[in-house]
Design a protein around this motif. Structure first.
Motif, mmCIF file in Angstrom:
data_model
loop_
_atom_site.group_PDB
_atom_site.id
_atom_site.type_symbol
_atom_site.label_atom_id
_atom_site.label_comp_id
_atom_site.label_asym_id
_atom_site.label_seq_id
_atom_site.Cartn_x
_atom_site.Cartn_y
_atom_site.Cartn_z
ATOM 1 N N ILE A 139 3.166 3.038 -21.808
ATOM 2 C CA ILE A 139 3.637 3.974 -20.800
ATOM 3 C C ILE A 139 5.055 3.628 -20.364
ATOM 4 C CG2 ILE A 139 1.315 4.482 -19.959
ATOM 5 C CD1 ILE A 139 1.780 2.567 -17.651
ATOM 6 N N GLY A 140 5.685 4.561 -19.649
ATOM 7 C CA GLY A 140 7.000 4.338 -19.087
ATOM 8 C C GLY A 140 6.916 3.843 -17.656
ATOM 9 N N LEU A 141 8.053 3.418 -17.107
ATOM 10 C CA LEU A 141 8.093 2.841 -15.769
ATOM 11 C C LEU A 141 7.629 3.844 -14.715
ATOM 12 C CD1 LEU A 141 8.864 0.066 -14.665
ATOM 13 C CD2 LEU A 141 11.195 0.913 -14.317
ATOM 14 N N GLU A 142 8.032 5.109 -14.848
ATOM 15 C CA GLU A 142 7.592 6.114 -13.881
ATOM 16 C C GLU A 142 6.079 6.335 -13.952
ATOM 17 O OE1 GLU A 142 11.929 6.765 -14.226
ATOM 18 O OE2 GLU A 142 10.312 6.450 -15.672
ATOM 19 N N GLU A 143 5.525 6.365 -15.173
ATOM 20 C CA GLU A 143 4.080 6.531 -15.326
ATOM 21 C C GLU A 143 3.305 5.363 -14.734
ATOM 22 O OE1 GLU A 143 2.936 8.201 -19.457
ATOM 23 O OE2 GLU A 143 4.881 7.205 -19.715
ATOM 24 N N GLY B 96 0.782 -1.221 0.000
ATOM 25 C CA GLY B 96 0.000 0.000 0.000
ATOM 26 C C GLY B 96 0.814 1.271 0.000
ATOM 27 N N ALA B 97 2.132 1.170 0.166
ATOM 28 C CA ALA B 97 2.998 2.350 0.128
ATOM 29 C C ALA B 97 3.404 2.632 -1.315
ATOM 30 C CB ALA B 97 4.243 2.126 0.985
ATOM 31 N N ALA B 98 3.608 3.900 -1.633
ATOM 32 C CA ALA B 98 3.933 4.278 -3.010
ATOM 33 C C ALA B 98 5.206 3.581 -3.479
ATOM 34 C CB ALA B 98 4.097 5.787 -3.108
ATOM 35 N N PRO B 99 5.159 2.838 -4.588
ATOM 36 C CA PRO B 99 6.369 2.233 -5.132
ATOM 37 C C PRO B 99 7.338 3.309 -5.631
ATOM 38 C CG PRO B 99 4.386 1.214 -6.050
ATOM 39 C CD PRO B 99 3.954 2.468 -5.360
ATOM 40 N N GLU B 100 8.589 2.913 -5.785
ATOM 41 C CA GLU B 100 9.615 3.790 -6.317
ATOM 42 C C GLU B 100 10.279 3.111 -7.510
ATOM 43 O OE1 GLU B 100 12.440 4.677 -3.311
ATOM 44 O OE2 GLU B 100 10.951 5.370 -1.856
ATOM 45 N N VAL B 101 10.829 3.920 -8.417
ATOM 46 C CA VAL B 101 11.673 3.389 -9.478
ATOM 47 C C VAL B 101 13.111 3.497 -8.995
ATOM 48 C CG1 VAL B 101 12.448 3.649 -11.858
ATOM 49 C CG2 VAL B 101 10.036 3.987 -11.289
ATOM 50 N N ARG B 102 13.767 2.351 -8.860
ATOM 51 C CA ARG B 102 15.123 2.302 -8.306
ATOM 52 C C ARG B 102 16.055 1.540 -9.230
ATOM 53 N NH1 ARG B 102 15.160 0.893 -1.853
ATOM 54 N NH2 ARG B 102 13.762 2.560 -1.109
ATOM 55 N N THR B 103 17.358 1.675 -8.965
ATOM 56 C CA THR B 103 18.364 0.849 -9.619
ATOM 57 C C THR B 103 18.679 -0.306 -8.677
ATOM 58 O OG1 THR B 103 19.308 2.710 -10.824
ATOM 59 C CG2 THR B 103 20.680 0.756 -10.584
ATOM 60 N N LEU B 104 18.440 -1.522 -9.151
ATOM 61 C CA LEU B 104 18.609 -2.729 -8.344
ATOM 62 C C LEU B 104 19.610 -3.665 -9.019
ATOM 63 C CD1 LEU B 104 14.831 -3.399 -7.576
ATOM 64 C CD2 LEU B 104 16.495 -2.273 -6.091
ATOM 65 N N PRO B 105 20.149 -4.641 -8.302
ATOM 66 C CA PRO B 105 21.099 -5.578 -8.919
ATOM 67 C C PRO B 105 20.458 -6.358 -10.064
ATOM 68 C CG PRO B 105 21.171 -5.732 -6.516
ATOM 69 C CD PRO B 105 19.986 -4.880 -6.851
ATOM 70 N N ASP B 106 21.216 -6.593 -11.125
ATOM 71 C CA ASP B 106 20.737 -7.401 -12.245
ATOM 72 C C ASP B 106 20.566 -8.850 -11.787
ATOM 73 O OD1 ASP B 106 20.956 -5.140 -13.756
ATOM 74 O OD2 ASP B 106 22.741 -5.791 -14.867
ATOM 75 N N PRO B 107 19.527 -9.544 -12.252
ATOM 76 C CA PRO B 107 19.349 -10.954 -11.879
ATOM 77 C C PRO B 107 20.289 -11.864 -12.659
ATOM 78 C CG PRO B 107 17.627 -10.296 -13.397
ATOM 79 C CD PRO B 107 18.431 -9.058 -13.113
ATOM 80 N N THR B 108 20.489 -13.064 -12.146
ATOM 81 C CA THR B 108 21.260 -14.102 -12.837
ATOM 82 C C THR B 108 20.390 -15.351 -12.941
ATOM 83 O OG1 THR B 108 22.224 -14.828 -10.737
ATOM 84 C CG2 THR B 108 23.488 -13.230 -12.041
ATOM 85 N N PRO B 109 20.587 -16.155 -13.987
ATOM 86 C CA PRO B 109 19.721 -17.329 -14.157
ATOM 87 C C PRO B 109 20.123 -18.485 -13.257
ATOM 88 C CG PRO B 109 21.320 -17.232 -15.942
ATOM 89 C CD PRO B 109 21.528 -15.982 -15.119
#
Length: 346
Positions: free
Chosen positions: A320-324, A10-23
């Motif tokens: 739309i974009g990620l921020e939108e 319920g809290a506003a999400p943010e657009v962040r830089t996070l670690p890239d995933p690995t398979p």
């Protein structure tokens, strides 16, 4: 990678830089080219899904290209265009062995059990069992709309309701799931009836193949209105929204030995709706759930698309974009947008 991320329900999400995933050994990492914004993502963000562990990256309707593959993956390689059902199977439980990966006992759900596709990259397990090769003729944007709403509707209409030509099919709710169900029922030469509270959505539903439309706010009894149009009730009825009212009406508007399919999620305070059980018994009604669709069934859906019988691209609303997508996710319960919103800019 850039991703939508939240640390509390319920809290506003943010657009962040996070670690890239690995398979994992049997998994892949997909570069996300498009990902749909779905009401199920809103339910997850609200805390209605017990499988989500915080912090979380949502998103489960996706299409893209394989960026990296684990050493045990044999059917997919780097550069392949792919999509994936939002419910993915483990490949070894009883349900998976019987071909029912959509109810896998150990199911993997990007955006729910694992971090999802509202990001530049997403890791997907059990790739050989679950990924679907995308034909070049299907755009990433269209493919992203298939993973939940359209594929779920395809299974609901074709496999669960077993709709046949000439039958009356009532569809309650004209969001992405409902509009998909209407298009699919019409493609099967059935007679879909659209039910919603928005005249604009009902007009759009007619363009998708509905032969009749009912504004639930303008009739005293939705089920009676369906019976009047159909001459006795719908052969099949789909609750594409998921509310106590639409679930009740979908069962109530059936003719004798009719089939109800519950597709819209019934979570939180709506988890135990009232149903007309005396009618279920006396009229021998059939009640089904519908939860995603197996990867192996995509061939039938893609074949109908290739033949021009299904045109899911007509259901795309806006890109739309990620921020939108952040405010769009937070207001999904009250949104009045026509068509499906798809994130294409990361």
């Amino acid at each position: 990678m850039r991703a939508m991320y939240y640390e509390a329900f319920g809290a506003a999400p943010e657009v962040r830089t996070l670690p890239d995933p690995t398979p994992t050994a049997g998994g892949v990492v997909v570069k996300v080219e498009a990902t749909g914004l779905c009401r199920s993502d809103w339910h997850g963000w609200m805390g209605h899904d017990p499988d989500i562990r915080l912090p979380h990256v949502p998103g489960h309707e996706l299409a893209g290209t394989v960026l990296a593959a684990g050493k045990a993956v044999t059917r997919f390689k780097v550069g392949d265009r792919v999509t994936v059902p939002f419910v993915s199977g483990c490949g070894h439980c009883h349900e998976c062995r019987s071909g029912n990966q959509q109810v896998c006992e150990e199911q993997f759900q990007p955006g729910f059990t694992h971090w999802g596709s509202f990001a530049e990259y997403v890791a997907l397990d059990h790739a050989d069992q679950n990924l679907v090769h995308l034909p070049d003729s299907v755009s990433f944007v269209t493919a992203a709309s298939l993973g939940c709403r359209f594929a779920t509707s395809f299974r609901a209409v074709c496999d669960q309701a077993k709709v046949k030509g000439g039958e009356w099919v009532a569809v309650h709710g004209c969001g992405g799931v409902g509009l998909s169900a209407i298009m699919i029922a019409a493609a099967l030469s059935a007679n879909p009836i659209a039910i919603d509270i928005s005249d604009e959505k009902l007009a759009f539903a007619r363009k998708m193949g509905a032969v009749a439309a009912i504004n639930a706010r303008e009739v005293a009894d939705v089920a009676e209105a369906v019976r009047e149009i159909t001459g006795g009730g719908a052969h099949a009825s789909i609750d594409a929204l998921g509310s106590p009212a639409t679930c009740f009406n979908s069962i109530k508007n059936l003719r004798r030995r009719g089939r109800h399919v519950q597709v819209g999620l019934m979570l939180g305070e709506h988890a135990t709706p009232q149903i007309p059980m005396a009618q279920v018994i006396g009229h021998e009604l059939e009640i089904y759930g519908s939860h995603g669709m197996q990867a192996w069934r995509y061939d039938a859906m893609l074949s109908m698309m290739a033949a021009g019988k299904l045109q899911p691209d007509r259901l795309i609303g806006r890109e739309i974009g990620l921020e939108e997508a952040v405010p769009a996710l937070m207001t999904m319960d009250t949104a009045t947008d026509l068509g499906i919103s798809v994130i294409t800019r990361f």
